[in-house]
Motif scaffolding. Structure first.
Motif: not given
Length: 291
Positions: A21-26
């Protein structure tokens, strides 16, 4: 180099639900993935005839890099080892088909059905030892061998990668050449430490004019040749990371079985009460394959 994710944990563990989730929302990651996938698609040099192609996105993650083929009217199949990343891709309703698979075990695709392949920041993961059964050279052999079979003749593959040193780059490239590919390494912005990007560009088939390696981009966006001598790589050894595993888990190779190693092993077995042959002057000698 401690911030390299491939040195921290295996991909299926590192990219858990939170990291996915962190990777995709950056927004920074989204921008970088878009630029790299556009460049990889450009290096495929697909015919500009309006006919959609079937492309393979290896290490597709949450599908960020797959948006570029979709925007250009192509169909694509995404492959990744992280279930969490693929779950995010499903939530995002990406247009490509998704496949949970380990590229180091080979690609489970039919022969000659893929018109091109791209990969962003994934190939260097094959150089890590995540399990005792992992051997980087064998995993690279399985990957490139299966990739060669599933690509149509003359199709290209463009893989952006972050090799840890020169020897790791040569290991990847030599494995591709042994599988039958023609091609080489394209370096964009070779004199910039921040903008420098490396791509392995391969062609399925023997070397020809169409399989020549394109030139990399320079600081001003123009093409420029990469002078490998200008890159001062101090570490010339192939990095096969074991993430500081205990020595007892390390596999002892046959080359390490010296006379001292054999004697120590026999003495250890004697202390356990096992029946062990007596030590002689021939102990530790390598036997011939046949008499």
């Amino acid at each position: 180099m401690s911030n390299r994710p491939e040195l921290l944990a295996p991909p299926e563990i590192y990219y858990d639900d939170a990291e996915a989730c962190k990777y995709t929302s950056s927004s920074r990651i989204i921008e970088i993935q878009a630029k790299l996938s556009e460049r990889a698609l450009e290096l495929l040099a697909l015919p500009d005839d309006g006919v959609p192609r079937l492309l393979l996105d290896i290490g597709c993650g949450s599908g960020l890099s797959g948006e570029t083929p979709s925007e250009n009217g192509h169909q694509w199949i995404g492959l990744d080892i992280s279930q969490s990343m693929l779950d995010v891709a499903l939530e995002q309703e990406v247009e490509g088909d998704l496949l949970l698979s380990d590229m180091g075990q080979g690609l489970p695709l039919r022969t000659g059905v893929i018109d091109g392949a791209i990969s962003i920041s994934a190939i260097q993961w094959l150089c890590n030892v995540d399990k005792t059964s992992h051997e980087p050279r064998l995993r690279l052999k399985a990957f490139f061998g299966s990739l060669y079979r599933c690509l149509s003749r003359g199709a290209k593959a463009a893989f952006q990668m972050y090799p840890e040193n020169v020897a790791q780059r040569e290991l990847i490239l030599s494995s591709a050449m042994r599988a039958g590919f023609a091609g080489g390494v394209v370096v964009d912005y070779p004199h910039s430490s921040k903008m420098r990007k490396e791509f392995v560009v391969l062609t399925c088939g023997p070397p020809s004019i169409s399989s020549s390696v394109p030139q990399g981009k320079g600081q001003d966006g123009e093409s420029c040749s990469d002078d490998e001598s200008s890159t001062n790589e101090e570490n010339q050894t192939v990095c096969i990371s074991d993430r500081h595993r205990p020595k007892k888990k390390q596999k002892v190779t046959k080359k390490g079985r010296t006379r001292e190693w054999v004697l120590k092993r026999k003495e250890k077995r004697r202390r356990k009460g096992n029946v062990v042959p007596l030590d002689t002057k021939h102990t530790g000698w390598k036997r011939k394959a046949r008499f």
